[in-house]
Design an enzyme around this catalytic site. Structure first.
Site, PDB file in Angstrom:
ATOM      1  N   GLN A  95     -40.767 -41.648   2.364  1.00 55.03           N
ATOM      2  CA  GLN A  95     -41.047 -42.415   3.569  1.00 55.03           C
ATOM      3  C   GLN A  95     -41.195 -43.901   3.264  1.00 55.03           C
ATOM      4  OE1 GLN A  95     -45.737 -41.697   4.163  1.00 55.03           O
ATOM      5  NE2 GLN A  95     -44.549 -39.787   3.937  1.00 55.03           N
ATOM      6  N   HIS A  97     -43.074 -47.599   5.357  1.00 55.44           N
ATOM      7  CA  HIS A  97     -43.871 -48.086   6.484  1.00 55.44           C
ATOM      8  C   HIS A  97     -43.432 -49.505   6.869  1.00 55.44           C
ATOM      9  CE1 HIS A  97     -46.339 -44.636   5.808  1.00 55.44           C
ATOM     10  NE2 HIS A  97     -46.836 -45.091   4.674  1.00 55.44           N
ATOM     11  N   GLU A 116     -50.616 -50.053   2.114  1.00 58.62           N
ATOM     12  CA  GLU A 116     -51.636 -49.100   1.680  1.00 58.62           C
ATOM     13  C   GLU A 116     -51.755 -49.120   0.167  1.00 58.62           C
ATOM     14  OE1 GLU A 116     -50.053 -45.502   3.304  1.00 58.62           O
ATOM     15  OE2 GLU A 116     -48.693 -45.155   1.633  1.00 58.62           O
ATOM     16  N   HIS A 173     -41.701 -44.511  -0.767  1.00 64.86           N
ATOM     17  CA  HIS A 173     -42.721 -43.862  -1.587  1.00 64.86           C
ATOM     18  C   HIS A 173     -42.967 -42.439  -1.120  1.00 64.86           C
ATOM     19  CE1 HIS A 173     -44.911 -45.339   1.941  1.00 64.86           C
ATOM     20  NE2 HIS A 173     -45.757 -44.350   1.733  1.00 64.86           N
ATOM     21  N   ARG A 193     -39.657 -41.455   8.032  1.00 59.81           N
ATOM     22  CA  ARG A 193     -39.228 -40.502   6.999  1.00 59.81           C
ATOM     23  C   ARG A 193     -37.744 -40.661   6.707  1.00 59.81           C
ATOM     24  NH1 ARG A 193     -41.673 -36.702  10.634  1.00 59.81           N
ATOM     25  NH2 ARG A 193     -43.890 -36.456  10.168  1.00 59.81           N
TER      26      ARG A 193
END
Length: 323
Positions: A95, A97, A116, A173, A193
């Site tokens: 995936q 982000h 993150e 990642h 995804r």
């Protein structure tokens, strides 16, 4: 006297989840494959509830809106951070982000981008992450995604217990089987995804993929952030600063390894705390609170000094200037 805000966790079932949140941390979790514990959250998909003090019974979302004295009167419309524990009993989807700008343009109003990081609580021998890719251009990235050339596209990185991994938005990642992490992130639930191993749910349905969004938001070529991890001794603690500004504009993250007592003062308007090992006490303004493995709480703006005491491993995080 203002107390720390102790927070009740929120659990999420995931196709890749397991039961370690129960067996390793002692949480009373629902039946099923529980992949995520949202420990400190004001996101609408899983807000934490405050368990103590004058704000008991309020969600963190409500407190952020109504009680800004606790947060130093911040300008952000939403509480900007989210702390989770993830139990990868199977591999997560590959995936990526989006950043704030892409999320603002393409997702629900108020949804942030998602940078993150992971602190590896445990990793089975031989564990690895998907982290980054080998495509040199966006055209090559698109070709490899559409053709499913995952062996040549994806980078595999070994990981072990105690490692720290910073995952900026735009980074391809995935956590893989046998890894448990504490995740500190922007308050976002947006995931694009690329690949989900063609697996199906109990009804035989594959999960949705987001190929065009993934191509649009992936950083090309892949860039590894250069972390400046620093360690210091203070009182009876070893403090490791994993990430902070300017590398991370959204949050700083520290590990405290304590055997005894540690006195601290805040470096930001509020501080998020997760106890990962051991037990002890948090003391502020002459009042002490027992804390132990699995406790999560927020130190509000009104508390200007505190002490940790005991034998514990703690992860703390604070909002950055971009949060």
């Amino acid at each position: 006297m203002t107390e720390p805000l102790f927070l009740a966790p929120v659990f999420h079932e995931k196709i890749w989840g397991g039961r370690k949140l129960e067996t390793e941390f002692g949480y009373q979790i629902p039946d099923g494959k529980i992949g995520e514990l949202w420990a400190i959250s004001a996101h609408p998909n899983g807000p934490s509830t405050i368990e103590n003090g004058p704000l008991a019974g309020k969600t963190l979302t409500q407190a952020w809106a109504d009680d800004q004295d606790y947060f130093g009167h911040q300008k952000s419309k939403v509480f900007p951070l989210l702390t989770k524990i993830l139990d990868a009993n199977a591999s997560l989807s590959v995936q990526v982000h989006p950043d704030d700008a892409y999320a603002a343009a393409h997702e629900a109003p108020g949804e942030l981008g998602k940078t993150e990081c992971w602190y590896v609580i445990s990793a089975e021998p031989g564990s690895y992450l998907i982290y980054g890719h080998h495509a040199k251009t966006r055209e090559e990235l698109a070709d490899m995604i559409h053709s499913g050339d995952w062996d040549h596209l994806l980078r595999k990185v070994p990981v072990k217990t105690g490692d720290f991994v910073y995952v900026p938005s735009g980074t391809i990642h995935a956590l893989n089987k046998g890894i448990m992490v504490l995740e500190t992130q922007q308050s976002s639930d947006t995931t694009y995804r690329l690949y989900d191993y063609d697996r199906t749910d109990a009804q035989g349905n594959k999960r949705e993929l987001h190929l065009q969004q993934s191509i649009d938001t992936t950083t090309v070529p892949s860039v590894d952030p250069k972390l400046d991890i620093q360690t210091e001794q203070k009182d009876d603690a070893t403090i490791t600063t994993f990430v902070q500004a300017p590398i991370s504009p959204f949050f700083s993250v520290e590990r405290i390894q304590l055997n005894g007592k540690l006195h601290q003062t805040p470096k930001a308007p509020y501080t998020l705390v997760s106890v990962l090992k051991g037990n002890g006490e948090f003391t502020a303004d002459g009042k002490s609170f027992p804390i132990k493995k699995g406790t999560h709480f927020l130190i509000p703006n009104q508390i200007k000094a505190w002490d940790f005491s005991g034998d514990m491993e703690i992860i703390t995080s604070e909002p950055g200037k971009e949060a």
